[in-house]
Design an enzyme around this catalytic site. Structure first.
Site, short mmCIF file in Angstrom:
data_model
loop_
_atom_site.label_atom_id
_atom_site.label_comp_id
_atom_site.label_asym_id
_atom_site.label_seq_id
_atom_site.Cartn_x
_atom_site.Cartn_y
_atom_site.Cartn_z
N LYS A 107 -13.33 -0.87 6.09
CA LYS A 107 -13.88 -1.67 5.00
C LYS A 107 -14.92 -2.66 5.48
O LYS A 107 -16.02 -2.74 4.94
CB LYS A 107 -12.75 -2.41 4.26
CG LYS A 107 -11.94 -1.53 3.33
CD LYS A 107 -10.94 -0.68 4.08
CE LYS A 107 -10.10 0.16 3.14
NZ LYS A 107 -9.14 1.02 3.87
N TRP A 129 0.85 -1.18 0.00
CA TRP A 129 0.00 0.00 0.00
C TRP A 129 0.89 1.24 0.00
O TRP A 129 1.85 1.32 0.77
CB TRP A 129 -0.90 -0.02 1.23
CG TRP A 129 -1.84 1.13 1.35
CD1 TRP A 129 -2.62 1.66 0.37
CD2 TRP A 129 -2.13 1.88 2.54
NE1 TRP A 129 -3.37 2.71 0.86
CE2 TRP A 129 -3.08 2.87 2.20
CE3 TRP A 129 -1.66 1.82 3.86
CZ2 TRP A 129 -3.58 3.77 3.12
CZ3 TRP A 129 -2.16 2.71 4.78
CH2 TRP A 129 -3.11 3.68 4.41
N ASP A 137 -0.54 -5.56 9.23
CA ASP A 137 -1.58 -4.60 8.89
C ASP A 137 -2.76 -5.38 8.33
O ASP A 137 -2.66 -5.98 7.26
CB ASP A 137 -1.06 -3.60 7.85
CG ASP A 137 -2.10 -2.55 7.48
OD1 ASP A 137 -3.16 -2.49 8.13
OD2 ASP A 137 -1.86 -1.78 6.52
#
Length: 396
Positions: free
Chosen positions: A246, A130, A211
């Site tokens: 999310k 990311w 993560d």
């Protein structure tokens, strides 16, 4: 003094969003921005979230601060979601959690905690990773290095190269690992690979930093966390940054969790006090609205069942779009070239197009994909799937 300031480099995803909005074509598709979308292209508020928010409005009698660690009920509930019931590290009292402004806040707080107490370290990120990982973690003074992870030429994990590179890491280095639904490539480690990485981390004396931003959007809540839970049960120390953006659809409410696992309860308590010190020095107090919503859902049987059913439907839809797109591409003559998309997890995949081909699908078909070729599979729908497949086949 301001005349000395240079413009910041543009963000490719945010810039693409603006160009998409200005495109007058009615037949266009945004596959850039990383949010879940329905068949109609909306990003909805989940039903359980609305119910939990109604309860908050009815129950809330103050807007005073909730404390550096945030809402205790949220911290307890999020550990159950991440690590499951009766995890050995939790039972031993070695785990501490604090609520943060999203997963990004968790990444920054944990990176800040390390540099303040252990000094600047080398942090190994996957290549690719990311885009914000380097700035969030490296921005506090850590050195950023990369381990091979995914080969776009073969559309596959480069696990052997990953392990070979991590063998060169020094004791005390930090290894950041995507917990599931890798962003941007969608290719995840299997459980056997998680065990091999865990063995290497223990043997080399490395610190794992997981993560996990998409739990429940790959296979299931438990399957997506299985590798992380395995690692947490074996390593002496671990950091976890979690996001509720999310899987709860709480993007704008910015709620996540920073989790620390230490060798024993005494060390966990001491380290936790320093994490709270990092919170105080950054944003002082965490947000509360999203924390209440998540805690209410996770601790109420009916709300939890409602939320889980909707999350599972979202996941099934995205996985169905993956297989549907591959099937349509093969029907049009792709010959299995894009089969890898069906086997990947979560909202993202590299689509396997070159930069020139990506620009062609944008210019000729109004399909917006970032130049890295990362696509948001939730931006596809059954209505535009055929249009997308035809555009891909046209440019290749």
């Amino acid at each position: 003094m301001f005349e000395q300031i240079n413009p910041a480099p543009y963000d490719p995803i945010l810039s693409l969003m603006e160009v998409y909005k200005q495109d007058p074509r009615t037949e266009k598709i945004d596959l850039g921005v990383g949010v879940y979308k329905t068949e109609e292209g909306a990003t909805p508020v989940m039903a359980a979230v609305k119910l939990a928010e109604q309860r908050r409005l009815e129950q809330e009698d103050s807007k005073t601060y909730v404390g550096l660690a945030g809402m205790p009920q949220f911290n307890e509930a999020i550990l159950g979601l991440l690590l499951g019931d009766n995890h050995s590290a939790v039972n031993d009292g070695r785990v501490k959690a604090t609520s943060t402004p999203g997963g990004s806040g968790a990444l920054r707080i944990l990176a800040d905690f390390v540099v303040n107490n252990l000094g600047s370290r080398k942090v190994w990120l996957s290549n690719p990773s990311w885009a914000n990982h380097a700035s969030l973690v490296g921005g506090v003074g850590h050195e950023i290095a990369y381990y091979p992870y995914y080969d776009q030429a073969t559309s596959s994990l480069t696990f052997d190269a990953m392990m070979s590179t991590l063998e060169t890491a020094d004791a005390g280095d930090i290894v950041l690992i995507h917990g599931c639904c890798h962003n941007p490539c969608g290719a995840d480690l299997n459980l056997e690979q998680w065990q091999q990485v865990t063995d290497l981390i223990i043997r080399k004396g490395l610190l794992p930093f997981v993560d996990i931003a998409y739990q429940g959007l790959g296979d299931s809540l438990d399957d997506d966390a299985a590798g992380m839970r395995l690692m947490a049960s074996q390593v002496p120390e671990m950091l976890i940054a979690a996001s509720c953006s999310k899987n709860f659809g709480l993007y704008r409410d910015r709620i996540g969790a920073a989790v620390l696992i230490a060798q024993n309860k005494e060390q966990a308590d001491i380290a936790y006090s320093q994490i709270l010190g990092s919170v105080r020095g950054n944003y002082s107090m965490p947000p509360h609205h999203g924390a209440f919503v998540v805690a209410e859902i996770l601790q109420d049987e009916a709300l939890y069942a409602n939320w889980r059913a909707e999350l599972e439907a979202m996941t099934a839809r995205v996985n169905g779009l993956r297989t549907g797109l591959v099937d349509e591409l093969n029907r049009l003559g792709a010959g299995g070239r894009f089969d890898f998309i069906a086997g990947q997890k979560g909202m993202f995949s590299f689509c396997g197009l070159s930069v020139d081909q990506i620009h062609r699908v944008r210019d000729e078909f109004g399909i917006y994909i970032v130049d890295s070729s990362r696509v948001n599979m939730a931006g596809v729908s059954n209505n535009n799937l055929g249009y997308l497949a035809n555009a891909i086949m046209t440019v290749i």
